[in-house]
Design a protein around this motif. Sequence first.
Motif, PDB file in Angstrom:
ATOM      1  N   TYR A 180       0.840  -1.198   0.000  1.00 62.85           N
ATOM      2  CA  TYR A 180       0.000   0.000   0.000  1.00 62.85           C
ATOM      3  C   TYR A 180       0.881   1.257   0.000  1.00 62.85           C
ATOM      4  CZ  TYR A 180      -3.441   3.466   1.495  1.00 62.85           C
ATOM      5  OH  TYR A 180      -4.238   4.583   1.569  1.00 62.85           O
ATOM      6  N   LYS A 181       1.855   1.274   0.901  1.00 69.13           N
ATOM      7  CA  LYS A 181       2.718   2.448   1.018  1.00 69.13           C
ATOM      8  C   LYS A 181       3.550   2.665  -0.247  1.00 69.13           C
ATOM      9  CE  LYS A 181       4.965   2.526   4.986  1.00 69.13           C
ATOM     10  NZ  LYS A 181       5.444   2.025   6.301  1.00 69.13           N
ATOM     11  N   VAL A 206       2.716   1.766  -3.367  1.00 67.83           N
ATOM     12  CA  VAL A 206       1.852   2.281  -4.438  1.00 67.83           C
ATOM     13  C   VAL A 206       1.465   3.737  -4.155  1.00 67.83           C
ATOM     14  CG1 VAL A 206      -0.359   1.998  -5.655  1.00 67.83           C
ATOM     15  CG2 VAL A 206       0.992  -0.011  -5.033  1.00 67.83           C
ATOM     16  N   LEU A 207       1.163   4.033  -2.885  1.00 67.95           N
ATOM     17  CA  LEU A 207       0.804   5.400  -2.491  1.00 67.95           C
ATOM     18  C   LEU A 207       1.911   6.381  -2.874  1.00 67.95           C
ATOM     19  CD1 LEU A 207      -1.026   7.388  -0.846  1.00 67.95           C
ATOM     20  CD2 LEU A 207       0.266   6.728   1.177  1.00 67.95           C
ATOM     21  N   ASN A 208       3.136   5.984  -2.625  1.00 65.83           N
ATOM     22  CA  ASN A 208       4.265   6.894  -2.786  1.00 65.83           C
ATOM     23  C   ASN A 208       4.857   6.900  -4.196  1.00 65.83           C
ATOM     24  OD1 ASN A 208       5.944   8.825  -1.735  1.00 65.83           O
ATOM     25  ND2 ASN A 208       7.416   7.378  -0.880  1.00 65.83           N
ATOM     26  N   ASN A 209       4.609   5.869  -4.966  1.00 71.71           N
ATOM     27  CA  ASN A 209       5.292   5.752  -6.254  1.00 71.71           C
ATOM     28  C   ASN A 209       4.415   5.787  -7.486  1.00 71.71           C
ATOM     29  OD1 ASN A 209       8.252   5.154  -5.571  1.00 71.71           O
ATOM     30  ND2 ASN A 209       7.074   3.861  -4.183  1.00 71.71           N
ATOM     31  N   GLN A 210       3.171   5.372  -7.347  1.00 65.68           N
ATOM     32  CA  GLN A 210       2.350   5.296  -8.548  1.00 65.68           C
ATOM     33  C   GLN A 210       1.695   6.629  -8.860  1.00 65.68           C
ATOM     34  OE1 GLN A 210       1.276   1.370  -9.283  1.00 65.68           O
ATOM     35  NE2 GLN A 210      -0.855   1.897  -9.709  1.00 65.68           N
ATOM     36  N   THR A 211       1.707   7.016 -10.109  1.00 69.58           N
ATOM     37  CA  THR A 211       1.034   8.264 -10.467  1.00 69.58           C
ATOM     38  C   THR A 211      -0.463   8.010 -10.596  1.00 69.58           C
ATOM     39  OG1 THR A 211       1.555   7.788 -12.754  1.00 69.58           O
ATOM     40  CG2 THR A 211       2.947   9.406 -11.641  1.00 69.58           C
ATOM     41  N   PHE A 212      -1.193   9.077 -10.417  1.00 64.25           N
ATOM     42  CA  PHE A 212      -2.644   9.024 -10.488  1.00 64.25           C
ATOM     43  C   PHE A 212      -3.139   8.700 -11.892  1.00 64.25           C
ATOM     44  CE2 PHE A 212      -6.058  10.102  -7.816  1.00 64.25           C
ATOM     45  CZ  PHE A 212      -5.498  10.484  -6.614  1.00 64.25           C
ATOM     46  N   SER A 213      -4.151   7.866 -11.999  1.00 66.29           N
ATOM     47  CA  SER A 213      -4.769   7.651 -13.303  1.00 66.29           C
ATOM     48  C   SER A 213      -5.769   8.785 -13.550  1.00 66.29           C
ATOM     49  CB  SER A 213      -5.474   6.302 -13.355  1.00 66.29           C
ATOM     50  OG  SER A 213      -6.679   6.359 -12.634  1.00 66.29           O
ATOM     51  N   GLY A 220      -8.931   8.944 -11.665  1.00 63.89           N
ATOM     52  CA  GLY A 220      -8.930   9.378 -10.278  1.00 63.89           C
ATOM     53  C   GLY A 220      -8.539   8.281  -9.322  1.00 63.89           C
ATOM     54  N   GLY A 223      -6.066   5.628  -7.712  1.00 66.60           N
ATOM     55  CA  GLY A 223      -4.629   5.576  -7.545  1.00 66.60           C
ATOM     56  C   GLY A 223      -4.116   4.151  -7.587  1.00 66.60           C
ATOM     57  N   LEU A 260      -5.084   2.015  -5.579  1.00 66.22           N
ATOM     58  CA  LEU A 260      -4.981   1.623  -4.173  1.00 66.22           C
ATOM     59  C   LEU A 260      -6.241   0.957  -3.637  1.00 66.22           C
ATOM     60  CD1 LEU A 260      -3.353   4.847  -2.697  1.00 66.22           C
ATOM     61  CD2 LEU A 260      -2.348   2.564  -2.617  1.00 66.22           C
ATOM     62  N   GLY A 261      -7.347   1.119  -4.353  1.00 67.90           N
ATOM     63  CA  GLY A 261      -8.645   0.674  -3.844  1.00 67.90           C
ATOM     64  C   GLY A 261      -8.680  -0.771  -3.370  1.00 67.90           C
ATOM     65  N   ASP A 280      -6.441  -1.460  -0.406  1.00 64.71           N
ATOM     66  CA  ASP A 280      -7.025  -0.900   0.811  1.00 64.71           C
ATOM     67  C   ASP A 280      -8.168  -1.778   1.341  1.00 64.71           C
ATOM     68  OD1 ASP A 280      -7.181   1.407   2.676  1.00 64.71           O
ATOM     69  OD2 ASP A 280      -9.178   1.626   1.827  1.00 64.71           O
TER      70      ASP A 280
END
Lengths: 189, 126
Positions: free
Chosen positions: A137-138, A140-147, A150, A152, A154-155, A158
């Motif tokens: 999670y961390k 992807v949160l910190n490295n993946q750019t937003f599509s 909208g 990320g 992460l859904g 999470d």
Amino acid sequence: MSDNSSKKPMSEFLSECYAKMHKGNIIVAYKGEINATIIADTLGLIEAKLSDEHVDNQVRKKLYNVLVECLQNLYHHVDIVPGSNDNQGNGTFVLSKTSEGFYIATGNMVKSSKISILKEKIDKINSLSKDELKEFYKFVLNNQTFSEKGGGGLGLIDIARKTGNKLKYSFTPFNDDYSFFYLNVLVSE
Amino acid sequence: MELLNIEGTPKTPTIVLNPSTGVIDIKGRSIPENSIEFYRPVVEWLDEYIKNPQSNTVVNVQLEYFNTSSSKCILDVFKKLETLKKNQKDVVINWYYEEDDEDMLEAGEDYESIIKVPFKMIQIVD
């Protein structure tokens, strides 16, 4: 699902898919268009219903969080089958209650070309331990750019993390190009 | 620089950014479908603020719920604060969570491990 599924009209195909989603006592069931207003209204309705029942505050919060992710996943990822009409709907979800807890089932049509990526992602998530999920999670949160949609990415991570349960899913082919994607998660009580 | 006050809705938090006190408040629910659009003015405000900040900036985050789409935007907001820290300014992020909300506490700890700004985890007592 047998090979002749593609010969069925869409309404009949969807009814069969929906029938398999019901489990325990249904609190809310919906099929149709998924938009921001529908999501807001549904969340309001569910919140009101849950406050009537005796649900532990921690479970209630977890459930609400997971619901938001499930509904917004639908919102962002429904693929419309060409030629389908509005009455047939393009997304569905069922919130139900059993002795284990609350089940949130969602269903939507997806392009069959997306199946392998989606399947790989869910299988990976299901293979991770609690700590590995946290790290994933961390990352992807910190490295993946937003599509653009909208999301990320992460859904699903999470949802798995918050529920502590495996994500159950299936793909039922409708025709050569589209399949019904069913996802079911349990928020344990 | 002007104060930015964004009123909360059932899907978006109340946000107050005060340039004269250096206090930033984010409170409520953050579950919009399009978080980038919602947080854009906040990020833009911070871009300006960090050019001429107060010597001490306090950020109070008291969220009841936030979706994963917001989590990326909140990270972007926090990353702006890292710049203040780099410029030798004092910054603290007060992360509020309800007593029984372990998920919210854990979410704060996730940010704390990514962002190089001091965090204070504060339990809300009724």
